[in-house]
Write a protein that holds these residues in place. Sequence first.
Motif, PDB file in Angstrom:
ATOM      1  N   ILE A 181      -1.824  -3.481  -9.221  1.00 15.73           N
ATOM      2  CA  ILE A 181      -1.438  -3.582  -7.825  1.00 15.73           C
ATOM      3  C   ILE A 181      -2.557  -3.038  -6.961  1.00 15.73           C
ATOM      4  CG2 ILE A 181       1.011  -3.364  -8.393  1.00 15.73           C
ATOM      5  CD1 ILE A 181       0.947  -0.534  -7.338  1.00 15.73           C
ATOM      6  N   GLU A 182      -2.529  -3.397  -5.702  1.00 15.09           N
ATOM      7  CA  GLU A 182      -3.580  -2.948  -4.789  1.00 15.09           C
ATOM      8  C   GLU A 182      -2.995  -1.947  -3.807  1.00 15.09           C
ATOM      9  OE1 GLU A 182      -6.951  -4.750  -1.691  1.00 15.09           O
ATOM     10  OE2 GLU A 182      -5.672  -6.080  -2.881  1.00 15.09           O
ATOM     11  N   PHE A 183      -3.604  -0.780  -3.732  1.00 19.57           N
ATOM     12  CA  PHE A 183      -3.217   0.184  -2.719  1.00 19.57           C
ATOM     13  C   PHE A 183      -4.416   1.057  -2.355  1.00 19.57           C
ATOM     14  CE2 PHE A 183      -2.002   2.229  -6.752  1.00 19.57           C
ATOM     15  CZ  PHE A 183      -2.583   3.482  -6.644  1.00 19.57           C
ATOM     16  N   LEU A 184      -4.440   1.465  -1.103  1.00 23.67           N
ATOM     17  CA  LEU A 184      -5.522   2.290  -0.557  1.00 23.67           C
ATOM     18  C   LEU A 184      -6.894   1.672  -0.804  1.00 23.67           C
ATOM     19  CD1 LEU A 184      -4.153   5.812  -1.526  1.00 23.67           C
ATOM     20  CD2 LEU A 184      -3.958   4.621   0.658  1.00 23.67           C
ATOM     21  N   GLY A 185      -6.927   0.343  -0.736  1.00 24.40           N
ATOM     22  CA  GLY A 185      -8.194  -0.366  -0.817  1.00 24.40           C
ATOM     23  C   GLY A 185      -8.717  -0.601  -2.217  1.00 24.40           C
ATOM     24  N   ARG A 186      -7.958  -0.239  -3.252  1.00 24.09           N
ATOM     25  CA  ARG A 186      -8.417  -0.436  -4.623  1.00 24.09           C
ATOM     26  C   ARG A 186      -7.423  -1.265  -5.431  1.00 24.09           C
ATOM     27  NH1 ARG A 186     -10.373   5.127  -4.250  1.00 24.09           N
ATOM     28  NH2 ARG A 186     -12.625   5.174  -4.654  1.00 24.09           N
ATOM     29  N   HIS A 230     -12.844   3.892 -11.065  1.00 26.73           N
ATOM     30  CA  HIS A 230     -13.978   3.210 -11.670  1.00 26.73           C
ATOM     31  C   HIS A 230     -15.093   2.998 -10.648  1.00 26.73           C
ATOM     32  CE1 HIS A 230     -11.451   2.783 -15.101  1.00 26.73           C
ATOM     33  NE2 HIS A 230     -10.694   1.826 -14.587  1.00 26.73           N
ATOM     34  N   ASP A 231     -14.740   2.498  -9.479  1.00 25.21           N
ATOM     35  CA  ASP A 231     -15.691   2.298  -8.388  1.00 25.21           C
ATOM     36  C   ASP A 231     -14.884   2.199  -7.100  1.00 25.21           C
ATOM     37  OD1 ASP A 231     -14.696  -0.421  -8.239  1.00 25.21           O
ATOM     38  OD2 ASP A 231     -16.058  -0.924  -9.877  1.00 25.21           O
ATOM     39  N   GLU A 232     -15.529   1.771  -6.015  1.00 24.14           N
ATOM     40  CA  GLU A 232     -14.837   1.722  -4.734  1.00 24.14           C
ATOM     41  C   GLU A 232     -13.712   0.705  -4.710  1.00 24.14           C
ATOM     42  OE1 GLU A 232     -17.536   1.098  -1.559  1.00 24.14           O
ATOM     43  OE2 GLU A 232     -18.526   3.050  -1.758  1.00 24.14           O
ATOM     44  N   ALA A 233     -13.729  -0.252  -5.635  1.00 25.43           N
ATOM     45  CA  ALA A 233     -12.752  -1.340  -5.582  1.00 25.43           C
ATOM     46  C   ALA A 233     -11.721  -1.305  -6.702  1.00 25.43           C
ATOM     47  CB  ALA A 233     -13.467  -2.688  -5.603  1.00 25.43           C
ATOM     48  N   SER A 234     -11.898  -0.460  -7.714  1.00 23.24           N
ATOM     49  CA  SER A 234     -10.971  -0.493  -8.844  1.00 23.24           C
ATOM     50  C   SER A 234     -10.725   0.899  -9.410  1.00 23.24           C
ATOM     51  CB  SER A 234     -11.509  -1.411  -9.951  1.00 23.24           C
ATOM     52  OG  SER A 234     -12.734  -0.902 -10.456  1.00 23.24           O
ATOM     53  N   SER A 259       3.858  10.334  12.785  1.00 24.97           N
ATOM     54  CA  SER A 259       4.496   9.847  11.570  1.00 24.97           C
ATOM     55  C   SER A 259       3.943   8.466  11.243  1.00 24.97           C
ATOM     56  CB  SER A 259       6.014   9.768  11.750  1.00 24.97           C
ATOM     57  OG  SER A 259       6.571  11.042  11.957  1.00 24.97           O
ATOM     58  N   PHE A 260       3.800   8.204   9.958  1.00 21.14           N
ATOM     59  CA  PHE A 260       3.286   6.916   9.509  1.00 21.14           C
ATOM     60  C   PHE A 260       4.148   6.390   8.366  1.00 21.14           C
ATOM     61  CE2 PHE A 260      -0.305   9.180  11.295  1.00 21.14           C
ATOM     62  CZ  PHE A 260      -0.897   8.220  12.116  1.00 21.14           C
ATOM     63  N   SER A 261       4.319   5.078   8.329  1.00 23.71           N
ATOM     64  CA  SER A 261       4.993   4.448   7.205  1.00 23.71           C
ATOM     65  C   SER A 261       4.046   4.421   6.011  1.00 23.71           C
ATOM     66  CB  SER A 261       5.415   3.022   7.558  1.00 23.71           C
ATOM     67  OG  SER A 261       5.834   2.326   6.394  1.00 23.71           O
ATOM     68  N   TRP A 262       4.488   4.982   4.889  1.00 27.75           N
ATOM     69  CA  TRP A 262       3.615   5.024   3.721  1.00 27.75           C
ATOM     70  C   TRP A 262       3.354   3.634   3.161  1.00 27.75           C
ATOM     71  CZ3 TRP A 262       4.683   3.503  -1.315  1.00 27.75           C
ATOM     72  CH2 TRP A 262       6.024   3.182  -1.599  1.00 27.75           C
ATOM     73  N   ARG A 263       4.121   2.630   3.618  1.00 26.93           N
ATOM     74  CA  ARG A 263       3.907   1.259   3.166  1.00 26.93           C
ATOM     75  C   ARG A 263       2.535   0.733   3.575  1.00 26.93           C
ATOM     76  NH1 ARG A 263       8.015  -0.246  -0.421  1.00 26.93           N
ATOM     77  NH2 ARG A 263       9.858   0.948   0.143  1.00 26.93           N
ATOM     78  N   LEU A 264       1.936   1.378   4.551  1.00 25.14           N
ATOM     79  CA  LEU A 264       0.583   0.990   4.954  1.00 25.14           C
ATOM     80  C   LEU A 264      -0.424   1.190   3.838  1.00 25.14           C
ATOM     81  CD1 LEU A 264       0.584   2.520   8.541  1.00 25.14           C
ATOM     82  CD2 LEU A 264       0.281   0.087   8.009  1.00 25.14           C
ATOM     83  N   ALA A 265      -0.049   1.945   2.810  1.00 29.11           N
ATOM     84  CA  ALA A 265      -0.947   2.133   1.666  1.00 29.11           C
ATOM     85  C   ALA A 265      -1.285   0.802   1.007  1.00 29.11           C
ATOM     86  CB  ALA A 265      -0.302   3.070   0.643  1.00 29.11           C
ATOM     87  N   PHE A 266      -0.412  -0.205   1.166  1.00 29.40           N
ATOM     88  CA  PHE A 266      -0.651  -1.510   0.547  1.00 29.40           C
ATOM     89  C   PHE A 266      -1.455  -2.448   1.445  1.00 29.40           C
ATOM     90  CE2 PHE A 266       3.421   0.057  -1.263  1.00 29.40           C
ATOM     91  CZ  PHE A 266       2.991   0.220  -2.570  1.00 29.40           C
ATOM     92  N   ALA A 267      -1.806  -1.982   2.626  1.00 29.27           N
ATOM     93  CA  ALA A 267      -2.620  -2.779   3.546  1.00 29.27           C
ATOM     94  C   ALA A 267      -4.099  -2.496   3.309  1.00 29.27           C
ATOM     95  CB  ALA A 267      -2.249  -2.435   4.994  1.00 29.27           C
ATOM     96  N   PRO A 268      -4.978  -3.389   3.750  1.00 29.00           N
ATOM     97  CA  PRO A 268      -6.415  -3.084   3.695  1.00 29.00           C
ATOM     98  C   PRO A 268      -6.715  -1.797   4.458  1.00 29.00           C
ATOM     99  CG  PRO A 268      -6.055  -5.404   4.185  1.00 29.00           C
ATOM    100  CD  PRO A 268      -4.712  -4.741   4.275  1.00 29.00           C
ATOM    101  N   ARG A 269      -7.741  -1.102   4.060  1.00 29.82           N
ATOM    102  CA  ARG A 269      -8.046   0.193   4.684  1.00 29.82           C
ATOM    103  C   ARG A 269      -8.348   0.050   6.175  1.00 29.82           C
ATOM    104  NH1 ARG A 269      -9.149   4.625   1.221  1.00 29.82           N
ATOM    105  NH2 ARG A 269     -10.338   5.590   2.914  1.00 29.82           N
TER     106      ARG A 269
END
Length: 235
Positions: free
Chosen positions: A82-87, A105-109, A172-182
């Motif tokens: 899955i993708e979260f926080l840009g990885r 592993h790197d900036e993307a994975s 306050s922030f919705s933690w669901r934003l973790a699944f959005a691009p950074r």
Amino acid sequence: MAEFEFVLSSGERIPVVITTRRGLRNITLRPKTRPVREIHISKPWMTPVSTALRFLEQKRRWCERIFDNAPQKITVRPGDEIEFLGRHVVLQHDANRRANEFIVHDEASAMLIVGGGADMFERRVRDFIRSQFLVTVKQMVRTAPRELWPQRITIRDTTSRWGSCSTSGTMSFSWRLAFAPRDVMRYVVMHELAHRVHMDHSPAFWQTVSQLYGFGVERARRWLNVHGAELHRYF
């Protein structure tokens, strides 16, 4: 179990929760697609339940469209990516571990090895993402001028807004934003920080958002408008 149900064209039965509120002048409908699929109806004190249900039927096409467009929940399992926080993160499970291990592993994975029992796998993945999201938000806040920093930052699982800023300085922030691009996450953070200057959505407010975010702010805003519902597909 709800006393009433709304049957979709697909055959799915949606529980209907009806509440009576003194002082309310009109019937209001609120379809909810997460965390559970329900329809909440608020009605004035003197309005019969039958009238509220007829009103719901009149809004059938609108309700059907909301539930049809809502993303179906995806269960995460060991081996999934899955993708979260840009990885892009591969999920693994090791019941012999007591703590999680996050291997970048790197900036993307990266890889997340989840410990504990199999029955707690999803919950521990969710809790890890929530905690890392908060860390990331704080890092983004610190890139803005210090006078805009909030007094306190909290995370929630909201369905109607991605962020909020109170006059007391709490954000306050919705933690669901973790699944959005950074860059989309950063847009919401800068949006709320701009409210530290303008507690409205005036032209001056949007100018402050653009100044804080920089180039690409409209692209990030459009992405959230188009893809926001997809951020609720997990958990």
